[in-house]
Design a protein around this motif. Structure first.
Motif, PDB file in Angstrom:
ATOM      1  N   ALA A   1       1.702 -56.529 -19.694  1.00 31.68           N
ATOM      2  CA  ALA A   1       1.838 -57.663 -18.791  1.00 31.68           C
ATOM      3  C   ALA A   1       0.703 -58.654 -18.971  1.00 31.68           C
ATOM      4  O   ALA A   1       0.857 -59.822 -18.650  1.00 31.68           O
ATOM      5  CB  ALA A   1       1.876 -57.171 -17.344  1.00 31.68           C
ATOM      6  N   GLN A   2      -0.438 -58.237 -19.505  1.00 34.13           N
ATOM      7  CA  GLN A   2      -1.594 -59.109 -19.662  1.00 34.13           C
ATOM      8  C   GLN A   2      -1.602 -59.835 -21.005  1.00 34.13           C
ATOM      9  O   GLN A   2      -2.533 -60.553 -21.325  1.00 34.13           O
ATOM     10  CB  GLN A   2      -2.887 -58.294 -19.521  1.00 34.13           C
ATOM     11  CG  GLN A   2      -3.051 -57.626 -18.186  1.00 34.13           C
ATOM     12  CD  GLN A   2      -3.078 -58.630 -17.060  1.00 34.13           C
ATOM     13  OE1 GLN A   2      -3.688 -59.676 -17.181  1.00 34.13           O
ATOM     14  NE2 GLN A   2      -2.402 -58.333 -15.972  1.00 34.13           N
ATOM     15  N   GLU A   3      -0.578 -59.658 -21.800  1.00 35.09           N
ATOM     16  CA  GLU A   3      -0.526 -60.288 -23.106  1.00 35.09           C
ATOM     17  C   GLU A   3      -0.428 -61.804 -22.968  1.00 35.09           C
ATOM     18  O   GLU A   3       0.298 -62.318 -22.130  1.00 35.09           O
ATOM     19  CB  GLU A   3       0.707 -59.753 -23.849  1.00 35.09           C
ATOM     20  CG  GLU A   3       0.581 -59.794 -25.338  1.00 35.09           C
ATOM     21  CD  GLU A   3       1.754 -59.094 -25.990  1.00 35.09           C
ATOM     22  OE1 GLU A   3       2.595 -59.800 -26.538  1.00 35.09           O
ATOM     23  OE2 GLU A   3       1.810 -57.860 -25.921  1.00 35.09           O
ATOM     24  N   LYS A   4      -1.141 -62.538 -23.806  1.00 32.37           N
ATOM     25  CA  LYS A   4      -1.136 -64.000 -23.735  1.00 32.37           C
ATOM     26  C   LYS A   4       0.148 -64.545 -24.353  1.00 32.37           C
ATOM     27  O   LYS A   4       0.649 -64.017 -25.338  1.00 32.37           O
ATOM     28  CB  LYS A   4      -2.355 -64.574 -24.443  1.00 32.37           C
ATOM     29  CG  LYS A   4      -3.640 -64.260 -23.746  1.00 32.37           C
ATOM     30  CD  LYS A   4      -4.791 -64.915 -24.432  1.00 32.37           C
ATOM     31  CE  LYS A   4      -6.062 -64.600 -23.670  1.00 32.37           C
ATOM     32  NZ  LYS A   4      -7.230 -65.128 -24.305  1.00 32.37           N
ATOM     33  N   LYS A   5       0.623 -65.629 -23.788  1.00 31.95           N
ATOM     34  CA  LYS A   5       1.831 -66.280 -24.275  1.00 31.95           C
ATOM     35  C   LYS A   5       1.524 -67.031 -25.572  1.00 31.95           C
ATOM     36  O   LYS A   5       0.511 -67.690 -25.685  1.00 31.95           O
ATOM     37  CB  LYS A   5       2.381 -67.251 -23.225  1.00 31.95           C
ATOM     38  CG  LYS A   5       2.610 -66.621 -21.873  1.00 31.95           C
ATOM     39  CD  LYS A   5       3.810 -65.732 -21.894  1.00 31.95           C
ATOM     40  CE  LYS A   5       4.061 -65.197 -20.499  1.00 31.95           C
ATOM     41  NZ  LYS A   5       4.988 -64.139 -20.461  1.00 31.95           N
ATOM     42  N   LYS A   6       2.417 -66.963 -26.525  1.00 27.87           N
ATOM     43  CA  LYS A   6       2.226 -67.661 -27.785  1.00 27.87           C
ATOM     44  C   LYS A   6       3.129 -68.882 -27.882  1.00 27.87           C
ATOM     45  O   LYS A   6       3.179 -69.532 -28.900  1.00 27.87           O
ATOM     46  CB  LYS A   6       2.500 -66.708 -28.930  1.00 27.87           C
ATOM     47  CG  LYS A   6       1.612 -65.474 -28.871  1.00 27.87           C
ATOM     48  CD  LYS A   6       1.070 -65.124 -30.181  1.00 27.87           C
ATOM     49  CE  LYS A   6       0.177 -63.912 -29.963  1.00 27.87           C
ATOM     50  NZ  LYS A   6      -0.601 -63.543 -30.998  1.00 27.87           N
ATOM     51  N   THR A   7       3.840 -69.212 -26.841  1.00 29.08           N
ATOM     52  CA  THR A   7       4.713 -70.377 -26.866  1.00 29.08           C
ATOM     53  C   THR A   7       3.905 -71.627 -26.562  1.00 29.08           C
ATOM     54  O   THR A   7       2.745 -71.560 -26.171  1.00 29.08           O
ATOM     55  CB  THR A   7       5.832 -70.222 -25.819  1.00 29.08           C
ATOM     56  OG1 THR A   7       5.228 -70.182 -24.525  1.00 29.08           O
ATOM     57  CG2 THR A   7       6.634 -68.956 -26.044  1.00 29.08           C
ATOM     58  N   GLU A   8       4.533 -72.771 -26.731  1.00 31.10           N
ATOM     59  CA  GLU A   8       3.867 -74.043 -26.457  1.00 31.10           C
ATOM     60  C   GLU A   8       3.526 -74.164 -24.975  1.00 31.10           C
ATOM     61  O   GLU A   8       2.469 -74.665 -24.607  1.00 31.10           O
ATOM     62  CB  GLU A   8       4.762 -75.205 -26.901  1.00 31.10           C
ATOM     63  CG  GLU A   8       4.960 -75.294 -28.396  1.00 31.10           C
ATOM     64  CD  GLU A   8       3.661 -75.513 -29.148  1.00 31.10           C
ATOM     65  OE1 GLU A   8       2.821 -76.297 -28.683  1.00 31.10           O
ATOM     66  OE2 GLU A   8       3.490 -74.892 -30.212  1.00 31.10           O
ATOM     67  N   VAL A   9       4.438 -73.705 -24.136  1.00 32.83           N
ATOM     68  CA  VAL A   9       4.195 -73.774 -22.693  1.00 32.83           C
ATOM     69  C   VAL A   9       3.036 -72.868 -22.313  1.00 32.83           C
ATOM     70  O   VAL A   9       2.165 -73.241 -21.524  1.00 32.83           O
ATOM     71  CB  VAL A   9       5.475 -73.388 -21.907  1.00 32.83           C
ATOM     72  CG1 VAL A   9       5.201 -73.327 -20.420  1.00 32.83           C
ATOM     73  CG2 VAL A   9       6.607 -74.345 -22.225  1.00 32.83           C
ATOM     74  N   GLY A  10       2.970 -71.692 -22.901  1.00 34.88           N
ATOM     75  CA  GLY A  10       1.881 -70.767 -22.621  1.00 34.88           C
ATOM     76  C   GLY A  10       0.542 -71.323 -23.058  1.00 34.88           C
ATOM     77  O   GLY A  10      -0.465 -71.201 -22.363  1.00 34.88           O
ATOM     78  N   LYS A  11       0.531 -71.992 -24.227  1.00 33.84           N
ATOM     79  CA  LYS A  11      -0.711 -72.600 -24.707  1.00 33.84           C
ATOM     80  C   LYS A  11      -1.150 -73.741 -23.805  1.00 33.84           C
ATOM     81  O   LYS A  11      -2.330 -73.907 -23.519  1.00 33.84           O
ATOM     82  CB  LYS A  11      -0.529 -73.106 -26.136  1.00 33.84           C
ATOM     83  CG  LYS A  11      -0.425 -72.004 -27.164  1.00 33.84           C
ATOM     84  CD  LYS A  11      -0.225 -72.575 -28.546  1.00 33.84           C
ATOM     85  CE  LYS A  11      -0.032 -71.475 -29.572  1.00 33.84           C
ATOM     86  NZ  LYS A  11       0.226 -72.024 -30.909  1.00 33.84           N
ATOM     87  N   ALA A  12      -0.187 -74.540 -23.344  1.00 27.87           N
ATOM     88  CA  ALA A  12      -0.514 -75.654 -22.453  1.00 27.87           C
ATOM     89  C   ALA A  12      -1.068 -75.134 -21.131  1.00 27.87           C
ATOM     90  O   ALA A  12      -2.032 -75.686 -20.587  1.00 27.87           O
ATOM     91  CB  ALA A  12       0.715 -76.519 -22.213  1.00 27.87           C
ATOM     92  N   LEU A  13      -0.466 -74.078 -20.611  1.00 26.06           N
ATOM     93  CA  LEU A  13      -0.953 -73.494 -19.356  1.00 26.06           C
ATOM     94  C   LEU A  13      -2.359 -72.930 -19.526  1.00 26.06           C
ATOM     95  O   LEU A  13      -3.203 -73.084 -18.652  1.00 26.06           O
ATOM     96  CB  LEU A  13      -0.005 -72.398 -18.872  1.00 26.06           C
ATOM     97  CG  LEU A  13       1.310 -72.860 -18.280  1.00 26.06           C
ATOM     98  CD1 LEU A  13       2.203 -71.670 -17.990  1.00 26.06           C
ATOM     99  CD2 LEU A  13       1.080 -73.672 -17.023  1.00 26.06           C
TER     100      LEU A  13
END
Length: 113
Positions: free
Chosen positions: A24-36
Motif C-alpha cells: 500500500a505504501q508503494e509510490k505511484k508511477k503514473t503522471e498523476v502520481g508524480k504530479a501529486l
C-alpha cells in the motif's frame, strides 16, 4: 499442541498484514502520481518556510520586549544584537533560533548618510 498452532496462525497473520501494508505504501508511477508527489513536496517546502518565518518573528518580538537591543552593533548576518539579563549577546537567525555571539563576532554598524 493447540498453543503452537495458535502461535503459528498469529505469526502468519502478522506477516500477511505486513506485506499488505508494504504494498500500500508503494509510490505511484503514473503522471498523476508524480504530479501529486511534486505538489506534496512544494506544500511541505512552503509550510517549512512559513513555520521558520513565524518562529523568527516570534523570537524577535520577545527579544525586543524582554531584552535590550545593542544600538550601533550588528551580528555577522547584519541583524540586531540583543543583550539578555545575564549580559549575554545573541542574535536571531532565519529559523528563529538564538545564536550566542562571541565578542569577536560583533561588528559596528555603519550608519547611512
Amino acid at each position: 499442541m493447540k498453543n503452537k498452532f495458535a502461535i503459528g496462525m498469529l505469526t502468519l497473520a502478522l506477516f500477511g498484514g505486513l506485506t499488505l501494508s508494504v504494498n500500500a505504501q508503494e509510490k505511484k508511477k503514473t503522471e498523476v502520481g508524480k504530479a501529486l508527489q511534486h505538489t506534496g513536496k512544494a506544500i511541505d517546502k512552503g509550510a517549512k518556510s512559513v513555520g521558520n518565518k513565524t518562529a523568527e518573528v516570534a523570537v524577535k518580538g520577545t527579544s525586543k520586549v524582554g531584552d535590550k537591543t545593542w544600538k550601533g552593533k550588528m551580528a555577522p548576518d547584519g541583524s540586531d544584537v540583543y543583550i539578555n539579563a545575564k549580559n549575554e549577546k545573541y542574535y536571531v537567525n532565519s529559523k528563529g533560533a538564538k545564536i550566542w555571539l562571541k565578542p569577536t563576532e560583533i561588528r559596528t554598524r555603519v550608519e547611512k548618510k
